[in-house]
Motif scaffolding. Structure first.
Motif, PDB file in Angstrom:
ATOM      1  N   ARG A   1       7.189 -14.265   5.974  1.00  0.00           N
ATOM      2  CA  ARG A   1       7.735 -13.790   5.155  1.00  0.00           C
ATOM      3  C   ARG A   1       7.507 -12.119   4.636  1.00  0.00           C
ATOM      4  O   ARG A   1       8.230 -11.449   4.522  1.00  0.00           O
ATOM      5  N   ALA A   2       6.024 -11.974   5.144  1.00  0.00           N
ATOM      6  CA  ALA A   2       4.975 -10.904   4.578  1.00  0.00           C
ATOM      7  C   ALA A   2       6.071  -9.531   5.506  1.00  0.00           C
ATOM      8  O   ALA A   2       6.261  -8.041   4.656  1.00  0.00           O
ATOM      9  N   VAL A   3       6.389  -9.396   6.382  1.00  0.00           N
ATOM     10  CA  VAL A   3       7.269  -8.226   7.016  1.00  0.00           C
ATOM     11  C   VAL A   3       8.800  -7.516   6.480  1.00  0.00           C
ATOM     12  O   VAL A   3       8.497  -6.420   6.209  1.00  0.00           O
ATOM     13  N   GLU A   4       8.998  -8.438   5.583  1.00  0.00           N
ATOM     14  CA  GLU A   4      10.374  -8.110   5.096  1.00  0.00           C
ATOM     15  C   GLU A   4       9.809  -7.804   3.474  1.00  0.00           C
ATOM     16  O   GLU A   4      11.080  -7.805   2.601  1.00  0.00           O
ATOM     17  N   ALA A   5       8.933  -7.568   3.404  1.00  0.00           N
ATOM     18  CA  ALA A   5       7.626  -7.395   1.893  1.00  0.00           C
ATOM     19  C   ALA A   5       8.786  -5.229   1.114  1.00  0.00           C
ATOM     20  O   ALA A   5       8.359  -4.989   2.435  1.00  0.00           O
ATOM     21  N   VAL A   6       9.445  -5.364   0.447  1.00  0.00           N
ATOM     22  CA  VAL A   6       9.573  -4.118  -0.041  1.00  0.00           C
ATOM     23  C   VAL A   6       8.587  -2.689  -0.108  1.00  0.00           C
ATOM     24  O   VAL A   6       7.604  -3.774  -1.112  1.00  0.00           O
ATOM     25  N   ASP A   7       8.656  -2.239   0.453  1.00  0.00           N
ATOM     26  CA  ASP A   7       7.539  -0.901  -0.217  1.00  0.00           C
ATOM     27  C   ASP A   7       7.602  -0.161  -0.823  1.00  0.00           C
ATOM     28  O   ASP A   7       8.748   0.949  -1.046  1.00  0.00           O
ATOM     29  N   PRO A   8       7.377   0.007  -2.267  1.00  0.00           N
ATOM     30  CA  PRO A   8       7.372   0.867  -3.564  1.00  0.00           C
ATOM     31  C   PRO A   8       6.856   1.636  -3.350  1.00  0.00           C
ATOM     32  O   PRO A   8       7.768   2.940  -4.237  1.00  0.00           O
ATOM     33  N   LEU A   9       6.076   2.202  -2.607  1.00  0.00           N
ATOM     34  CA  LEU A   9       5.518   3.777  -2.837  1.00  0.00           C
ATOM     35  C   LEU A   9       5.862   4.534  -1.726  1.00  0.00           C
ATOM     36  O   LEU A   9       6.999   4.415  -0.488  1.00  0.00           O
ATOM     37  N   PRO A  10       7.115   5.617  -2.583  1.00  0.00           N
ATOM     38  CA  PRO A  10       7.383   6.908  -1.375  1.00  0.00           C
ATOM     39  C   PRO A  10       6.401   6.616  -0.066  1.00  0.00           C
ATOM     40  O   PRO A  10       5.381   6.995  -0.647  1.00  0.00           O
ATOM     41  N   PRO A  11       6.736   7.309   0.789  1.00  0.00           N
ATOM     42  CA  PRO A  11       6.485   7.350   1.515  1.00  0.00           C
ATOM     43  C   PRO A  11       5.139   8.332   2.250  1.00  0.00           C
ATOM     44  O   PRO A  11       4.926   8.209   2.244  1.00  0.00           O
ATOM     45  N   ALA A  12       6.071   9.475   1.259  1.00  0.00           N
ATOM     46  CA  ALA A  12       5.211  10.803   1.139  1.00  0.00           C
ATOM     47  C   ALA A  12       4.043  10.245   1.051  1.00  0.00           C
ATOM     48  O   ALA A  12       2.403  11.086   1.069  1.00  0.00           O
ATOM     49  N   LEU A  13       4.183   9.412  -0.880  1.00  0.00           N
ATOM     50  CA  LEU A  13       2.568   9.359  -0.723  1.00  0.00           C
ATOM     51  C   LEU A  13       1.978   8.085  -0.777  1.00  0.00           C
ATOM     52  O   LEU A  13       0.398   8.860  -0.361  1.00  0.00           O
ATOM     53  N   ARG A  14       2.471   6.843  -0.190  1.00  0.00           N
ATOM     54  CA  ARG A  14       1.742   6.548   0.951  1.00  0.00           C
ATOM     55  C   ARG A  14       0.671   7.016   2.034  1.00  0.00           C
ATOM     56  O   ARG A  14      -0.765   6.535   2.277  1.00  0.00           O
ATOM     57  N   GLU A  15       1.820   8.176   3.096  1.00  0.00           N
ATOM     58  CA  GLU A  15       0.483   8.532   3.559  1.00  0.00           C
ATOM     59  C   GLU A  15      -0.224   9.307   3.706  1.00  0.00           C
ATOM     60  O   GLU A  15      -1.055   9.553   3.974  1.00  0.00           O
ATOM     61  N   GLY A  16      -0.314  10.606   2.199  1.00  0.00           N
ATOM     62  CA  GLY A  16      -0.223  10.867   1.200  1.00  0.00           C
ATOM     63  C   GLY A  16      -2.294  10.599   1.472  1.00  0.00           C
ATOM     64  O   GLY A  16      -3.203  10.932   1.217  1.00  0.00           O
ATOM     65  N   ARG A  17      -2.214   9.144   0.922  1.00  0.00           N
ATOM     66  CA  ARG A  17      -3.319   8.297   0.404  1.00  0.00           C
ATOM     67  C   ARG A  17      -3.891   7.809   1.793  1.00  0.00           C
ATOM     68  O   ARG A  17      -4.884   7.161   0.962  1.00  0.00           O
ATOM     69  N   GLY A  18      -3.223   7.732   2.511  1.00  0.00           N
ATOM     70  CA  GLY A  18      -3.973   6.939   3.888  1.00  0.00           C
ATOM     71  C   GLY A  18      -4.000   4.968   3.210  1.00  0.00           C
ATOM     72  O   GLY A  18      -4.218   5.163   4.089  1.00  0.00           O
ATOM     73  N   PHE A  19      -2.713   4.658   3.141  1.00  0.00           N
ATOM     74  CA  PHE A  19      -2.737   3.032   2.747  1.00  0.00           C
ATOM     75  C   PHE A  19      -2.034   3.101   4.132  1.00  0.00           C
ATOM     76  O   PHE A  19      -1.007   3.655   4.143  1.00  0.00           O
ATOM     77  N   VAL A  20      -2.151   1.807   4.383  1.00  0.00           N
ATOM     78  CA  VAL A  20      -1.369   0.868   5.448  1.00  0.00           C
ATOM     79  C   VAL A  20      -0.030   0.146   4.772  1.00  0.00           C
ATOM     80  O   VAL A  20       0.248   0.295   3.259  1.00  0.00           O
ATOM     81  N   PRO A  21       0.955  -0.028   4.781  1.00  0.00           N
ATOM     82  CA  PRO A  21       2.120  -0.726   4.415  1.00  0.00           C
ATOM     83  C   PRO A  21       2.279  -1.708   4.211  1.00  0.00           C
ATOM     84  O   PRO A  21       1.138  -2.383   4.874  1.00  0.00           O
ATOM     85  N   LEU A  22       2.490  -2.191   2.909  1.00  0.00           N
ATOM     86  CA  LEU A  22       2.779  -3.151   2.379  1.00  0.00           C
ATOM     87  C   LEU A  22       2.774  -4.513   3.190  1.00  0.00           C
ATOM     88  O   LEU A  22       1.490  -5.387   2.894  1.00  0.00           O
TER      89      LEU A  22
END
Length: 757
Positions: free
Chosen positions: A186-207
């Motif tokens: 069910r983890a694939v259904e987790a809502v990602d709270p980080l704005p995409p620009a912030l997540r990509e800018g910091r190089g984080f993996v998706p939630l």
């Protein structure tokens, strides 16, 4: 099913009612999302052994270790048998004990040289760490296949990283592993709270990827990727909530309260027998600047024990009185409220007698309001508040009652804020015609990262200078079990101080009277001592001059009993009295007045004396069962001595063995008077949730991965990003996923908790 409700599904649907019930009751996990955010505490590798040296007492643990030896012993003249197995990891040892018919299976499955995963509660027997009847999974010898069906949850990870989860009685780590396996898809259904620009800018993996990697890592790099991402989520969501609260507070109207020349404040300053420290002047300037604005002040004033916070708060209250408003000081206990009332009226003299014979020209009335006051005194106090006759009121929870009305409440001062819930603070603030200014005080030093995380909606002022004339405090650990003559010497030192005309405190964790069912102190002591007390009601009660034979088999030492033993024994002839939270308020006040007047040599008390009590002639403190108190609490208690010109002495009495974590904690307290350093040690030794959740508000903290001491950079960066996001879009209309995550992680109760005002 939409993406959000999938993680909101109750666990009983996925795991069955029995497992779900244990998870809910023992671990506070209720939904699929809760379980996905129940992260492994650490990871084991096949071939890598656990460190046994630092196991915490009285906690459920899971260890992977090797069997060093195994032997069956007989007792009770051969009628009973027990199996003793010693585990080792090269640095420490742990004993397993099995009794009765159940000992033959582990004896066969766990021969010397074999390895296993073991789960149970750590206790001490004959001064050795042990697990009695632990659950276990044999792992065979290094290189062998697993030898038991029960190891199927571990087999999947043979040669891989084995997650070790925070566990509980009835739900060992490997059972949690199986439960996580059931919901992990069910983890694939987790809502990602980080704005995409912030997540990509910091190089984080998706939630979803982070959740998969934290629970089932292939490599150590996977764990690091997941931790970085999940820590950031927790810090960011909290900081967004706090930034929104600060933004909302900034929109509220308030009456500006500017100091007036030639008023009560100037008259008070003119009669002060000392000059303010640089720190007091700096903090006062910050507070006065806030009071002069047309938005409510939200300020946290933290300072070392005895740094003069009460004086700073009083000057702020007088400034508000001069500006036409009223000020309320909320104290957590009647003893502290009475102490504040006594010290403030003494400091003010005639300035506290407004409208009374003998009152000064510029004066106001200072009233006390507590739940135990007589009807006539209470009526008069309420009348003084509603007419505005009283500029300052000092009280307990009684201030919050519906019938209490103010003429014009301008400032609320909350002392020792951690003793109050949000609802209580809000109830008092709601009594102003417009939101009053708020000053929150604490003598428990708070590291910067905790202040940013827990009190992120408050501006912070720090008083780190002690006023001139305060004396140093020497602190020593007294190991009563190992060296009984040290305890005898402690009582000699108390006698010596009394012989010089000084006074002493003896602090005990329990009251010990006939109605001692809760082991606490009328709510004034918290849970730090209660938990241990409840483990053993039976057992011999040791004398104050004699160490206990087994600290785990007796209740904590009690005020009533210790006072009686000292009166008959080592302190015979001295004037000894008791003080605790279950005494009648008038009796408590009488005892405190007698002690302050020097009519009592030794005060045997509970933690009711922890804050606010100021007797400069008290030079010595003996804390019995000191290991049953928290680090910050010990620091608070110690601050009651050394308040005059004579040096202070604090003796920390314990029966815990030298190698125990409790002794290390006491050693740290004895080694430094730096409250901020001690608060770091305290925080490192306590669970994050204790600091950020239940200890403050009764609701579960959403922090599972973030360590507020270690992750200062993450918190600071997340705060910066959160401020920018909220400044641009306060309602988060452009970030629906973030809004959803806020709703999920910070439900209404938790968000209200974050509002320290």
């Amino acid at each position: 099913m939409d993406r959000v409700s999938a993680l909101d599904e109750p666990l009983k649907k996925s795991l069955g009612p029995a497992t779900a019930k244990v998870m809910a009751e023992q671990l506070d996990l209720h939904t699929v999302g809760d379980l996905l955010h129940h992260y492994p505490r650490r990871y084991e590798e096949r071939g890598q052994l656990t460190t046994l040296a630092d196991l915490p007492l009285d906690e459920d643990v899971t260890v992977v270790a090797q069997v060093a030896d195994s032997r069956i012993m007989t007792f009770n003249h051969g009628r009973g048998q027990r199996l003793e197995i010693t585990l080792t990891d090269g640095s420490g040892r742990l004993q397993l004990v099995f009794f009765g018919r159940g000992l033959h299976k582990p004896h066969k499955e766990l021969p010397p040289g074999s390895r296993g995963m073991f789960a149970g509660k750590v206790s001490v027997f004959n001064r050795k760490l042990q697990l009695a009847h632990p659950t276990y999974v044999p792992l065979g010898r290094d290189g062998d296949a697993s030898v038991a069906d029960a190891a199927s949850a571990v087999d999947d990870f043979a040669g891989k990283l084995i997650p070790i989860y925070p566990a509980c009685k009835g739900l060992e780590s490997w059972k949690i592993t199986k439960a996580v396996d059931a919901v992990l898809p069910r983890a694939v259904e987790a809502v990602d709270p980080l704005p995409p620009a912030l997540r990509e800018g910091r190089g984080f993996v998706p939630l979803p990827e982070a959740l998969l990697k934290v629970h089932r890592p292939e490599t150590k790099a996977d764990i690091e990727d997941a931790r970085q991402r999940l820590k950031w989520d927790e810090a960011f969501v909290l900081q967004v909530a706090l930034a929104r609260r600060r933004h909302a507070d900034a929109q509220l109207p308030a009456v500006a309260r500017r100091p007036v020349a030639d008023g009560v404040l100037d008259a008070f300053d003119a009669k002060l027998p000392f000059t303010l420290t640089d720190g007091q002047r700096k903090v006062t300037a910050e507070i006065f600047a806030d009071l002069a604005t047309e938005h409510p002040m939200h300020r946290l004033l933290q300072g070392e024990v005895g740094s003069g916070k009460t004086l700073v708060a009083l000057r702020a209250m007088l400034a508000v009185v001069d500006a036409g408003g009223q000020a309320a000081l909320l104290a957590p206990t009647e003893v502290l409220a009475q102490q504040h009332h006594r010290s403030i009226t003494e400091m003010m003299g005639g300035l506290a007698q407004g409208g009374m014979l003998g009152g000064a020209e510029h004066a106001t009335k200072v009233v006390l309001l507590t739940g135990s006051m007589g009807a006539a005194a209470r009526r008069q106090a309420l009348l003084d508040l509603v007419t505005g006759e009283a500029g300052i009121v000092i009280g307990t929870h009684a201030l919050i009652e519906d019938k209490v009305r103010f003429h014009d409440l301008g400032l609320v001062v909350v002392d020792e804020q951690h003793r109050f819930g949000v609802e209580q603070r809000d109830a008092l603030r709601s009594k102003g015609k417009q939101p009053p200014h708020l000053l929150v005080m604490t003598a428990t030093p708070i590291p910067r990262t905790v202040a940013m995380t827990v009190f992120g909606d408050l501006e912070t002022s720090v008083l780190d200078q002690l006023p001139a004339g305060r004396s140093p405090i020497a602190s020593h650990v007294v190991p009563a079990q190992d060296k009984p003559h040290f305890l005898a010497r402690a009582w000699e030192r108390v006698r010596e101080e009394a012989g010089k005309g000084h006074q002493a405190y003896v602090v005990c964790p329990r009251i010990g009277d006939a109605d001692d069912a809760d082991d606490g102190d009328d709510g004034e002591q918290g849970d730090r001592t209660g938990k241990t007390a409840k483990t053993a009601k039976a057992g011999k009660k040791p004398a104050a001059g004699k160490a206990a034979e087994d600290t785990e088999k007796r209740p904590p030492l009690a005020v009533v009993e210790v006072a009686e033993q000292l009166t008959r024994g080592p302190l015979a002839g001295l004037r000894i009295e008791v003080l605790h939270g279950r005494m009648q308020p008038d009796d408590k006040d009488t005892v405190m007045r007698r002690f302050a007047a020097g009519e009592v040599d030794v005060l045997v008390a509970t933690t009711v004396i922890e804050v606010g009590v100021n007797v400069p002639n008290a030079t010595a403190m003996v804390i019995m069962d000191a290991d049953r108190f928290g680090v910050s609490q010990l620091h608070q208690l110690r601050g009651r001595v050394g308040r005059g010109s004579a040096p202070g002495l604090c003796l920390l009495v314990t029966d815990m063995p030298e190698a125990s974590p409790a002794r290390a904690r006491l050693g740290a307290v004895a080694a430094t008077l730096d409250g901020f350093e001690l608060s770091r040690i305290d925080l490192e030794q306590r669970r994050e949730g204790d600091v950020l959740g239940q200890a403050q508000s009764g609701v579960r903290s959403s922090l599972r991965m973030l360590a507020v001491i270690e992750d200062e950079e993450v918190i600071a960066a997340a705060r910066e990003e959160a401020v920018a996001v909220v400044a641009q879009d306060p309602e988060l209309t452009g970030s629906p996923e973030l809004r959803t995550a806020l709703d999920a992680l910070l439900d209404t109760e938790r968000e209200r908790y974050l509002d320290k005002g």
